[in-house]
Design an enzyme around this catalytic site. Structure first.
Site, PDB file in Angstrom:
ATOM      1  N   ARG A 163     -25.364  -6.089  73.935  1.00 29.46           N
ATOM      2  CA  ARG A 163     -24.129  -6.576  74.592  1.00 29.46           C
ATOM      3  C   ARG A 163     -24.447  -7.786  75.463  1.00 29.46           C
ATOM      4  O   ARG A 163     -23.707  -8.769  75.485  1.00 29.46           O
ATOM      5  CB  ARG A 163     -23.498  -5.462  75.448  1.00 29.46           C
ATOM      6  CG  ARG A 163     -22.978  -4.300  74.623  1.00 29.46           C
ATOM      7  CD  ARG A 163     -22.129  -3.343  75.449  1.00 29.46           C
ATOM      8  NE  ARG A 163     -22.843  -2.608  76.483  1.00 29.46           N
ATOM      9  CZ  ARG A 163     -23.413  -1.422  76.330  1.00 29.46           C
ATOM     10  NH1 ARG A 163     -23.382  -0.803  75.152  1.00 29.46           N
ATOM     11  NH2 ARG A 163     -24.011  -0.816  77.343  1.00 29.46           N
ATOM     12  N   LYS A 186      -8.055  -9.003  86.617  1.00 35.06           N
ATOM     13  CA  LYS A 186      -7.083  -8.686  85.562  1.00 35.06           C
ATOM     14  C   LYS A 186      -6.809  -7.194  85.516  1.00 35.06           C
ATOM     15  O   LYS A 186      -7.727  -6.386  85.695  1.00 35.06           O
ATOM     16  CB  LYS A 186      -7.633  -9.125  84.201  1.00 35.06           C
ATOM     17  CG  LYS A 186      -6.647  -8.881  83.055  1.00 35.06           C
ATOM     18  CD  LYS A 186      -7.288  -8.977  81.692  1.00 35.06           C
ATOM     19  CE  LYS A 186      -7.570  -7.589  81.145  1.00 35.06           C
ATOM     20  NZ  LYS A 186      -7.953  -7.622  79.719  1.00 35.06           N
ATOM     21  N   GLU A 214      -1.044  -8.229  83.505  1.00 37.72           N
ATOM     22  CA  GLU A 214      -0.957  -8.116  82.044  1.00 37.72           C
ATOM     23  C   GLU A 214      -0.162  -6.896  81.590  1.00 37.72           C
ATOM     24  O   GLU A 214      -0.716  -5.809  81.437  1.00 37.72           O
ATOM     25  CB  GLU A 214      -2.369  -8.054  81.427  1.00 37.72           C
ATOM     26  CG  GLU A 214      -2.337  -7.939  79.901  1.00 37.72           C
ATOM     27  CD  GLU A 214      -3.713  -7.894  79.237  1.00 37.72           C
ATOM     28  OE1 GLU A 214      -4.737  -7.837  79.952  1.00 37.72           O
ATOM     29  OE2 GLU A 214      -3.761  -7.903  77.995  1.00 37.72           O
ATOM     30  N   LYS A 261      -0.037 -12.476  82.010  1.00 38.94           N
ATOM     31  CA  LYS A 261      -0.683 -12.404  80.692  1.00 38.94           C
ATOM     32  C   LYS A 261       0.101 -11.435  79.820  1.00 38.94           C
ATOM     33  O   LYS A 261      -0.150 -10.243  79.812  1.00 38.94           O
ATOM     34  CB  LYS A 261      -2.133 -11.928  80.851  1.00 38.94           C
ATOM     35  CG  LYS A 261      -2.851 -11.708  79.526  1.00 38.94           C
ATOM     36  CD  LYS A 261      -4.353 -11.621  79.677  1.00 38.94           C
ATOM     37  CE  LYS A 261      -4.998 -11.291  78.337  1.00 38.94           C
ATOM     38  NZ  LYS A 261      -6.454 -11.425  78.365  1.00 38.94           N
TER      39      LYS A 261
HETATM   40  P1  13P Z   1      -6.828  -9.814  72.871  1.00 39.12           P
HETATM   41  O1  13P Z   1      -6.599 -11.293  72.910  1.00 39.12           O
HETATM   42  O2  13P Z   1      -7.892  -9.394  71.886  1.00 39.12           O
HETATM   43  O3  13P Z   1      -5.558  -9.028  72.773  1.00 39.12           O
HETATM   44  O4  13P Z   1      -7.486  -9.434  74.263  1.00 39.12           O
HETATM   45  C1  13P Z   1      -6.983  -9.958  75.419  1.00 39.12           C
HETATM   46  C2  13P Z   1      -7.173  -8.992  76.509  1.00 39.12           C
HETATM   47  O5  13P Z   1      -7.789  -9.298  77.511  1.00 39.12           O
HETATM   48  C3  13P Z   1      -6.578  -7.649  76.385  1.00 39.12           C
HETATM   49  O6  13P Z   1      -6.621  -6.996  77.617  1.00 39.12           O
END
Ligand code: 13P
Length: 339
Positions: free
Chosen positions: A47, A137, A179, A221
């Protein structure tokens, strides 16, 4: 509310012209899935190697403003012993951190989820700041299923958690990326996605206001408004852009500096094409940018396959995708740029 000027500044820098965000904050189970797909074992060292490849790819800083890290990743270092947040910072990419602890089953609402991680969040934010994070986030997940899902309760419970997260982040001097993701999974139409997205965003902005979150100091987001992945009719980019802009103009205040879309299972080409169509619709109150995970990384994983000898090709694949999404930020992408 008094706001730390750094919170506003970071928000604006993350949506600087022609730039977007790399989401490299896959949790341990998610990164395992990604590595499984290229038959690489998900060890800590693999990773680290993979993330190092992303963070040291030369040239991407022209197109990538910030990178979202995971708890393990923000503590890792390059082969030369430089902490990842410092590597990014030196290259002009702002380090951020996923601070939620994942979406769990919402008890008594069998198809739905609630995101956890508010307990002790203030203490964790302090630590992440010391480790170099400048933004945070939190992802909430909204499912569409049949007539009754999403439930009002699930939407409200997740909006409340997002608002609390955003208030705590701003208090800690960190810019929150809020998000709420309406999932693409299902047979639903684009109209149903638009309704659910409008409802989720409306709840989120009501709660953000109640919590006195400074909207100039957040980024949103969201998902784009798209057809469900199993819907027989798949709306083309022009329709996606029309529905998405209509929905967002109804519910996202102009004070928000930027909307950074997730890719959510769109292919890299779809995610870039849809972002391009959005930016072709002329100026909007907010910057329209990307915060992609899969849509930036899928070609990188495929090129890499865990082989040190493929590192340069994998980094080239990342640079290519980042450049195309930067063009889409300006509405200047076309599919013939793919080659
Ligand atoms: P994806 O663009 O793969 O949906 O991932 C963005 C993300 O941070 C999801 O939490």
């Amino acid at each position: 509310m008094d706001i730390n000027p750094a919170v506003l500044d970071t928000a604006r820098r993350l949506v600087a012209e022609g730039k977007g965000i790399l989401a490299a904050d896959e949790s341990s189970p998610t990164i395992k899935k990604r590595l499984d797909s290229i038959k690489v074992e998900s060890t800590e060292e693999n990773r680290r190697n993979y993330r190092q490849l992303l963070f040291t790819a030369s040239g991407v800083e022209e197109f990538i403003s910030g990178v979202i890290l995971f708890d393990e990743t923000i503590r890792q270092k390059t082969d030369d012993g430089v902490p990842f947040p410092e590597v990014l910072d030196r290259r002009g990419m702002i380090p951020g951190i996923k601070v939620d602890l994942g979406a769990k089953k919402l008890t008594n609402f069998s198809a739905e989820k609630i995101t956890q991680g508010l307990d002790n969040l203030a203490d964790r934010l302090e630590e992440y700041r010391e480790l170099g994070a400048r933004f945070t986030k939190w992802r909430a997940v909204i499912t569409i299923l049949g007539e009754s899902v999403p439930s009002r309760f699930c939407v409200e419970a997740n909006a409340l958690a997002l608002a609390r997260f955003a208030a705590l982040s701003q208090e800690a001097g960190l810019t929150p990326i809020v998000e709420p993701e309406v999932l693409m999974d299902g047979e639903h139409t684009i109209q149903r996605c638009e309704e659910a997205t409008l409802g989720a965003l409306d709840a989120v902005f009501n709660r953000l206001r109640e919590h006195r979150v400074v909207l100039e100091g957040i980024l949103l987001k969201p998902n784009m408004v798209v057809s469900g992945s199993d819907c027989p009719y798949q709306a083309p980019p022009r329709e996606v852009a029309e529905a998405t802009i209509r929905c967002f103009r109804r519910v996202v205040p102009a004070a928000v500096p930027g909307i950074v879309f997730l890719s959510g299972g769109q292919t890299p080409e779809e995610a870039t094409g849809n972002l391009n169509a959005l930016n072709q619709r002329g100026r909007q109150p907010w910057e329209l940018s990307f915060s992609y995970g899969r849509a930036l990384q899928q070609p990188v994983l495929t090129a890499w396959r865990g082989e040190a000898g493929n590192t340069a090709a994998a980094q080239e694949a990342f640079l290519h995708r980042a450049r195309l999404n930067s063009l889409a930020r300006r509405g200047e992408y076309s599919p013939d740029r793919e080659e």
